[in-house]
Write a protein that holds these residues in place. Sequence first.
Motif, PDB file in Angstrom:
ATOM      1  N   THR A 170      -0.067  46.046  19.278  1.00 28.27           N
ATOM      2  CA  THR A 170       0.369  47.187  20.092  1.00 28.27           C
ATOM      3  C   THR A 170       1.764  47.018  20.673  1.00 28.27           C
ATOM      4  O   THR A 170       2.250  47.908  21.352  1.00 28.27           O
ATOM      5  N   GLY A 171       2.411  45.896  20.447  1.00 28.46           N
ATOM      6  CA  GLY A 171       3.723  45.672  21.037  1.00 28.46           C
ATOM      7  C   GLY A 171       4.806  46.534  20.424  1.00 28.46           C
ATOM      8  O   GLY A 171       4.678  47.052  19.301  1.00 28.46           O
ATOM      9  N   TRP A 172       5.889  46.700  21.163  1.00 23.63           N
ATOM     10  CA  TRP A 172       7.037  47.494  20.699  1.00 23.63           C
ATOM     11  C   TRP A 172       7.542  46.938  19.368  1.00 23.63           C
ATOM     12  O   TRP A 172       7.828  45.760  19.243  1.00 23.63           O
ATOM     13  N   GLN A 173       7.593  47.804  18.360  1.00 24.60           N
ATOM     14  CA  GLN A 173       8.026  47.431  17.010  1.00 24.60           C
ATOM     15  C   GLN A 173       7.244  46.236  16.472  1.00 24.60           C
ATOM     16  O   GLN A 173       7.736  45.467  15.658  1.00 24.60           O
ATOM     17  N   ASN A 174       5.999  46.093  16.956  1.00 20.61           N
ATOM     18  CA  ASN A 174       5.102  45.027  16.497  1.00 20.61           C
ATOM     19  C   ASN A 174       5.715  43.629  16.653  1.00 20.61           C
ATOM     20  O   ASN A 174       5.490  42.728  15.844  1.00 20.61           O
ATOM     21  N   TRP A 175       6.426  43.433  17.768  1.00 20.64           N
ATOM     22  CA  TRP A 175       7.163  42.183  17.958  1.00 20.64           C
ATOM     23  C   TRP A 175       6.254  40.961  18.079  1.00 20.64           C
ATOM     24  O   TRP A 175       6.656  39.849  17.706  1.00 20.64           O
ATOM     25  N   TYR A 176       5.031  41.145  18.551  1.00 20.37           N
ATOM     26  CA  TYR A 176       4.127  40.000  18.677  1.00 20.37           C
ATOM     27  C   TYR A 176       3.907  39.302  17.330  1.00 20.37           C
ATOM     28  O   TYR A 176       3.723  38.087  17.273  1.00 20.37           O
ATOM     29  N   LEU A 177       3.899  40.079  16.247  1.00 23.42           N
ATOM     30  CA  LEU A 177       3.555  39.535  14.937  1.00 23.42           C
ATOM     31  C   LEU A 177       4.741  38.915  14.215  1.00 23.42           C
ATOM     32  O   LEU A 177       4.615  38.508  13.061  1.00 23.42           O
ATOM     33  N   ASP A 178       5.865  38.838  14.891  1.00 27.87           N
ATOM     34  CA  ASP A 178       7.028  38.127  14.367  1.00 27.87           C
ATOM     35  C   ASP A 178       7.175  36.841  15.171  1.00 27.87           C
ATOM     36  O   ASP A 178       7.597  36.852  16.329  1.00 27.87           O
ATOM     37  N   GLY A 179       6.809  35.724  14.558  1.00 22.75           N
ATOM     38  CA  GLY A 179       6.849  34.448  15.265  1.00 22.75           C
ATOM     39  C   GLY A 179       8.222  34.090  15.791  1.00 22.75           C
ATOM     40  O   GLY A 179       8.338  33.363  16.780  1.00 22.75           O
ATOM     41  N   PRO A 215      -0.949  35.394  11.326  1.00 19.13           N
ATOM     42  CA  PRO A 215      -0.169  36.572  10.942  1.00 19.13           C
ATOM     43  C   PRO A 215       1.270  36.572  11.425  1.00 19.13           C
ATOM     44  O   PRO A 215       2.100  37.303  10.885  1.00 19.13           O
ATOM     45  N   THR A 216       1.596  35.765  12.439  1.00 21.54           N
ATOM     46  CA  THR A 216       2.977  35.732  12.916  1.00 21.54           C
ATOM     47  C   THR A 216       3.855  34.813  12.073  1.00 21.54           C
ATOM     48  O   THR A 216       5.080  34.808  12.227  1.00 21.54           O
ATOM     49  N   GLY A 217       3.222  34.005  11.213  1.00 16.43           N
ATOM     50  CA  GLY A 217       3.966  32.983  10.497  1.00 16.43           C
ATOM     51  C   GLY A 217       4.179  31.749  11.339  1.00 16.43           C
ATOM     52  O   GLY A 217       4.817  30.786  10.911  1.00 16.43           O
ATOM     53  N   ASP A 218       3.649  31.756  12.548  1.00 17.31           N
ATOM     54  CA  ASP A 218       3.744  30.626  13.473  1.00 17.31           C
ATOM     55  C   ASP A 218       2.312  30.204  13.806  1.00 17.31           C
ATOM     56  O   ASP A 218       1.351  30.723  13.237  1.00 17.31           O
ATOM     57  N   TYR A 219       2.168  29.271  14.748  1.00 20.08           N
ATOM     58  CA  TYR A 219       0.823  28.805  15.095  1.00 20.08           C
ATOM     59  C   TYR A 219       0.113  29.855  15.940  1.00 20.08           C
ATOM     60  O   TYR A 219       0.502  30.143  17.071  1.00 20.08           O
ATOM     61  N   ASP A 220      -0.946  30.415  15.360  1.00 17.18           N
ATOM     62  CA  ASP A 220      -1.694  31.472  16.027  1.00 17.18           C
ATOM     63  C   ASP A 220      -3.088  31.018  16.448  1.00 17.18           C
ATOM     64  O   ASP A 220      -3.867  31.818  16.985  1.00 17.18           O
ATOM     65  N   HIS A 221      -3.408  29.768  16.217  1.00 20.58           N
ATOM     66  CA  HIS A 221      -4.629  29.164  16.767  1.00 20.58           C
ATOM     67  C   HIS A 221      -4.380  27.667  16.838  1.00 20.58           C
ATOM     68  O   HIS A 221      -3.923  27.061  15.871  1.00 20.58           O
ATOM     69  N   MET A 222      -4.659  27.082  18.002  1.00 24.28           N
ATOM     70  CA  MET A 222      -4.454  25.648  18.134  1.00 24.28           C
ATOM     71  C   MET A 222      -5.401  25.046  19.138  1.00 24.28           C
ATOM     72  O   MET A 222      -5.892  25.727  20.047  1.00 24.28           O
ATOM     73  N   VAL A 223      -5.668  23.770  18.940  1.00 24.94           N
ATOM     74  CA  VAL A 223      -6.494  22.976  19.856  1.00 24.94           C
ATOM     75  C   VAL A 223      -5.705  21.721  20.204  1.00 24.94           C
ATOM     76  O   VAL A 223      -5.252  21.007  19.302  1.00 24.94           O
TER      77      VAL A 223
END
Length: 338
Positions: A170-179, A215-223
């Motif tokens: 839902t972010g502006w220009q889908n910025w969240y999904l760009d790592g 989906p961001t091309g970055d770490y989207d789940h970590m422990v």
Amino acid sequence: MVKIGIVGLGFMGKMHYGCYSSLDNAKIIAICDIDENRFKNTGETAGNIAGAEGELDLSDKTLYTDFDEMVEKEDLDGISICLPTYLHPEYTKKALKAGLNVLCEKPMALSTELCEEMVAAANDAGKRLQIGQCIRFWPEYVKLKEMIESKEYGELKVLTFQRLALTPTTGWQNWYLDGNKSGGAALDLHIHDSDFVQYVFGMPKAVVTTGMTGPTGDYDHMVTQYRYDDDKVITAEGGWMMQASWGFEMSFNAVFEKATVSFDVTKDPMFRVCPADGDQFTPDVLPGTGYSQEIAHFVNAIAGEDVPEITTSQASKESVRLVLAEKESAKTGSKVEL
């Protein structure tokens, strides 16, 4: 009366709006957003925490689409910067140079170098720079910190955090999904718990992290396991790769010598103390949320009131450094020392 401006009227901008509006010593004077439709359709944005729903009455606010114009024309004391992460340094430095106190949403920036520029700008301006690390103010987490420090239930043995969400679209220009713009879930979401860990215990000696790119091309789940000199076990799991029907989980489990303390926003009751002797119960906590508490703290501070030092811009920079170390550990598959 502290005069406030808000830049960015997405989910977090609306959250800040509601929190400022509830205060007797603050007044929102002006709002800026590059997208004029945000002023017309204020009920469309939503997030993973309640508090930003519904339409806003902006009839008594001066509305701008140009940040520089707002800062030049309005006599503001402070400003909330609720923009995408990659824009934080630019607009924070502009606001500070204009003589404004700044509450900038987390994470502070995408690199420690950019964080250092923001800290330097605040020092040069002699103004307050507060980063929205709201978990330091969240009532149940505040109570947990009190329990750890008071040793009311003995020594802490184990502490685990979880922060799991659906993929944000839902972010502006889908910025969240760009790592390259958000830093992925590691820097945008997981940093909440990393920041709280270093707030309570100081910077760890080392981190050991496993992670999954998403989906961001970055770490989207970590422990991550946070290593200290003693034998306590501290871990945090965070990510936004859950399915849309999942919702949101923010939780912790603390194992003390004489009690287990649990918090989970998906459960009722959300907060429980289970002592070694006696029945479980829900302790009293501060009113409101971390958002309302941190914004009241910001307003009181710039109004000249004596407030406790809960967060500093330097500490927020250190939280970025910590998460970047976690990313490095996930990338290399090895322990990273700090």
